[in-house]
Write a protein that holds these residues in place. Structure first.
Motif, PDB file in Angstrom:
ATOM      1  N   GLY A   2       0.774  -0.811   0.331  1.00  0.00           N
ATOM      2  CA  GLY A   2       0.367   0.234  -0.070  1.00  0.00           C
ATOM      3  C   GLY A   2       0.626   1.275  -0.271  1.00  0.00           C
ATOM      4  N   ASP A   3       1.755   1.197   1.031  1.00  0.00           N
ATOM      5  CA  ASP A   3       2.846   2.434   1.056  1.00  0.00           C
ATOM      6  C   ASP A   3       3.378   2.287  -0.501  1.00  0.00           C
ATOM      7  N   ALA A   4       3.811   1.857  -0.893  1.00  0.00           N
ATOM      8  CA  ALA A   4       4.565   1.386  -2.317  1.00  0.00           C
ATOM      9  C   ALA A   4       4.004   1.741  -3.255  1.00  0.00           C
ATOM     10  N   GLU A   5       2.439   1.407  -3.273  1.00  0.00           N
ATOM     11  CA  GLU A   5       1.917   2.432  -3.906  1.00  0.00           C
ATOM     12  C   GLU A   5       1.165   3.373  -4.181  1.00  0.00           C
ATOM     13  N   SER A   6       1.252   4.310  -3.126  1.00  0.00           N
ATOM     14  CA  SER A   6       1.225   5.861  -3.357  1.00  0.00           C
ATOM     15  C   SER A   6       2.570   6.319  -3.483  1.00  0.00           C
ATOM     16  N   ILE A   7       3.530   6.042  -2.936  1.00  0.00           N
ATOM     17  CA  ILE A   7       4.765   6.198  -3.431  1.00  0.00           C
ATOM     18  C   ILE A   7       4.423   6.549  -4.867  1.00  0.00           C
ATOM     19  N   CYS A   8       4.150   5.044  -5.671  1.00  0.00           N
ATOM     20  CA  CYS A   8       4.964   5.430  -6.890  1.00  0.00           C
ATOM     21  C   CYS A   8       3.743   6.371  -7.584  1.00  0.00           C
ATOM     22  N   THR A   9       1.896   6.361  -7.373  1.00  0.00           N
ATOM     23  CA  THR A   9       1.526   7.206  -7.836  1.00  0.00           C
ATOM     24  C   THR A   9       1.812   8.553  -8.047  1.00  0.00           C
ATOM     25  N   MET A  10       2.496   9.455  -6.265  1.00  0.00           N
ATOM     26  CA  MET A  10       2.847  11.262  -6.308  1.00  0.00           C
ATOM     27  C   MET A  10       4.372  11.126  -7.186  1.00  0.00           C
ATOM     28  N   ARG A  11       4.821   9.995  -7.164  1.00  0.00           N
ATOM     29  CA  ARG A  11       6.370   9.929  -8.307  1.00  0.00           C
ATOM     30  C   ARG A  11       5.545   9.580  -9.928  1.00  0.00           C
ATOM     31  N   LEU A  12       4.560   9.254  -9.915  1.00  0.00           N
ATOM     32  CA  LEU A  12       4.651   8.884 -11.455  1.00  0.00           C
ATOM     33  C   LEU A  12       4.025  10.584 -11.441  1.00  0.00           C
ATOM     34  N   SER A  13       2.829  11.140 -11.091  1.00  0.00           N
ATOM     35  CA  SER A  13       2.276  12.629 -11.025  1.00  0.00           C
ATOM     36  C   SER A  13       3.947  13.613 -11.480  1.00  0.00           C
ATOM     37  N   ASP A  14       4.600  13.214 -10.993  1.00  0.00           N
ATOM     38  CA  ASP A  14       6.308  13.855 -11.081  1.00  0.00           C
ATOM     39  C   ASP A  14       6.510  14.166 -12.798  1.00  0.00           C
ATOM     40  N   VAL A  15       6.246  12.534 -12.889  1.00  0.00           N
ATOM     41  CA  VAL A  15       6.832  12.043 -13.842  1.00  0.00           C
ATOM     42  C   VAL A  15       6.779  11.983 -15.728  1.00  0.00           C
ATOM     43  N   VAL A  16       5.108  12.353 -15.380  1.00  0.00           N
ATOM     44  CA  VAL A  16       4.357  11.962 -16.426  1.00  0.00           C
ATOM     45  C   VAL A  16       3.606  12.890 -16.214  1.00  0.00           C
ATOM     46  N   ARG A  17       3.475  13.394 -17.702  1.00  0.00           N
ATOM     47  CA  ARG A  17       2.977  15.010 -18.074  1.00  0.00           C
ATOM     48  C   ARG A  17       1.778  14.190 -18.289  1.00  0.00           C
ATOM     49  N   ASN A  18       0.987  13.703 -19.440  1.00  0.00           N
ATOM     50  CA  ASN A  18       0.063  12.810 -19.963  1.00  0.00           C
ATOM     51  C   ASN A  18      -0.811  12.297 -18.066  1.00  0.00           C
ATOM     52  N   PRO A  19      -2.007  12.979 -17.793  1.00  0.00           N
ATOM     53  CA  PRO A  19      -2.666  12.113 -16.702  1.00  0.00           C
ATOM     54  C   PRO A  19      -3.810  10.837 -17.626  1.00  0.00           C
ATOM     55  N   CYS A  20      -3.621  10.859 -18.589  1.00  0.00           N
ATOM     56  CA  CYS A  20      -4.329   9.832 -19.279  1.00  0.00           C
ATOM     57  C   CYS A  20      -3.816   8.557 -18.653  1.00  0.00           C
ATOM     58  N   VAL A  21      -2.602   8.261 -19.335  1.00  0.00           N
ATOM     59  CA  VAL A  21      -1.160   7.413 -19.118  1.00  0.00           C
ATOM     60  C   VAL A  21      -0.433   6.433 -18.066  1.00  0.00           C
ATOM     61  N   LEU A  22      -1.475   7.553 -16.564  1.00  0.00           N
ATOM     62  CA  LEU A  22      -0.651   7.253 -15.233  1.00  0.00           C
ATOM     63  C   LEU A  22      -1.205   5.820 -14.982  1.00  0.00           C
ATOM     64  N   SER A  23      -2.132   5.409 -15.143  1.00  0.00           N
ATOM     65  CA  SER A  23      -2.828   3.551 -15.295  1.00  0.00           C
ATOM     66  C   SER A  23      -2.260   3.188 -16.181  1.00  0.00           C
ATOM     67  N   THR A  42      13.754   2.251  -3.453  1.00  0.00           N
ATOM     68  CA  THR A  42      14.680   2.512  -3.903  1.00  0.00           C
ATOM     69  C   THR A  42      13.217   1.138  -5.393  1.00  0.00           C
ATOM     70  N   GLY A  43      13.562   1.389  -6.486  1.00  0.00           N
ATOM     71  CA  GLY A  43      13.389   0.434  -7.368  1.00  0.00           C
ATOM     72  C   GLY A  43      12.249   0.997  -8.387  1.00  0.00           C
ATOM     73  N   LEU A  44      11.772   1.647  -8.187  1.00  0.00           N
ATOM     74  CA  LEU A  44      10.716   2.983  -8.997  1.00  0.00           C
ATOM     75  C   LEU A  44      11.373   3.769  -9.684  1.00  0.00           C
ATOM     76  N   ASP A  45      12.900   4.041  -9.779  1.00  0.00           N
ATOM     77  CA  ASP A  45      13.293   5.018 -10.398  1.00  0.00           C
ATOM     78  C   ASP A  45      13.725   4.128 -11.515  1.00  0.00           C
ATOM     79  N   ASP A  46      14.080   2.979 -11.505  1.00  0.00           N
ATOM     80  CA  ASP A  46      14.960   1.915 -12.372  1.00  0.00           C
ATOM     81  C   ASP A  46      13.868   1.145 -13.544  1.00  0.00           C
ATOM     82  N   GLN A  47      12.917   0.929 -12.672  1.00  0.00           N
ATOM     83  CA  GLN A  47      11.664   0.724 -13.454  1.00  0.00           C
ATOM     84  C   GLN A  47      10.988   1.383 -14.377  1.00  0.00           C
TER      85      GLN A  47
END
Length: 96
Positions: A2-23, A42-47
Motif C-alpha cells: 500500500g505504501d509503495a503504491e501511494s509512493i508510485c502514484t506520487m512519483r508518477l504524477s511528477d514524471v508523467v505529463r499526460n494524466p491519461c497514461v498514469l494507470s 528503491t526500485g521505482l526509478d529503475d523500473q
C-alpha cells in the motif's frame, strides 16, 4: 504494498505529463520490487527508466503528440484566379 503504491502514484504524477497514461504505467510496475530503505524508496526509478526505453510513447508530453495548428491571416480568399475580372462587376458597371 500500500505504501509503495501511494509512493508510485506520487512519483508518477511528477514524471508523467499526460494524466491519461498514469494507470497504464502503474499497471506495468512491479510493486514487489519497490521497497523503502534508509536512502528512501528503491526500485521505482529503475523500473521507470526501463519503461521509458521500452514504451517511450507513454512518456510523451501532450505538446509533442499534438501538432500545432497553422493559422493564416487575411480572411477567406475570393477564389478568383489572379487577373480575371468579375463578370457581375462588368455588367453592373454598364448600368451606372
Amino acid at each position: 504494498a500500500g505504501d509503495a503504491e501511494s509512493i508510485c502514484t506520487m512519483r508518477l504524477s511528477d514524471v508523467v505529463r499526460n494524466p491519461c497514461v498514469l494507470s497504464p504505467i502503474a499497471a506495468l510496475l512491479d510493486l514487489e520490487k519497490i521497497a523503502e530503505d534508509d536512502k528512501g524508496w528503491t526500485g521505482l526509478d529503475d523500473q521507470l527508466s526501463a519503461l521509458k526505453e521500452s514504451d517511450s510513447y507513454l512518456f510523451e508530453s501532450e505538446s509533442q503528440s499534438q501538432p500545432t495548428p497553422v493559422i493564416t491571416a487575411g480572411g477567406n480568399p475570393d477564389g478568383a484566379p489572379a487577373g480575371e475580372k468579375d463578370a457581375w462587376a462588368e455588367v453592373a458597371a454598364r448600368y451606372q
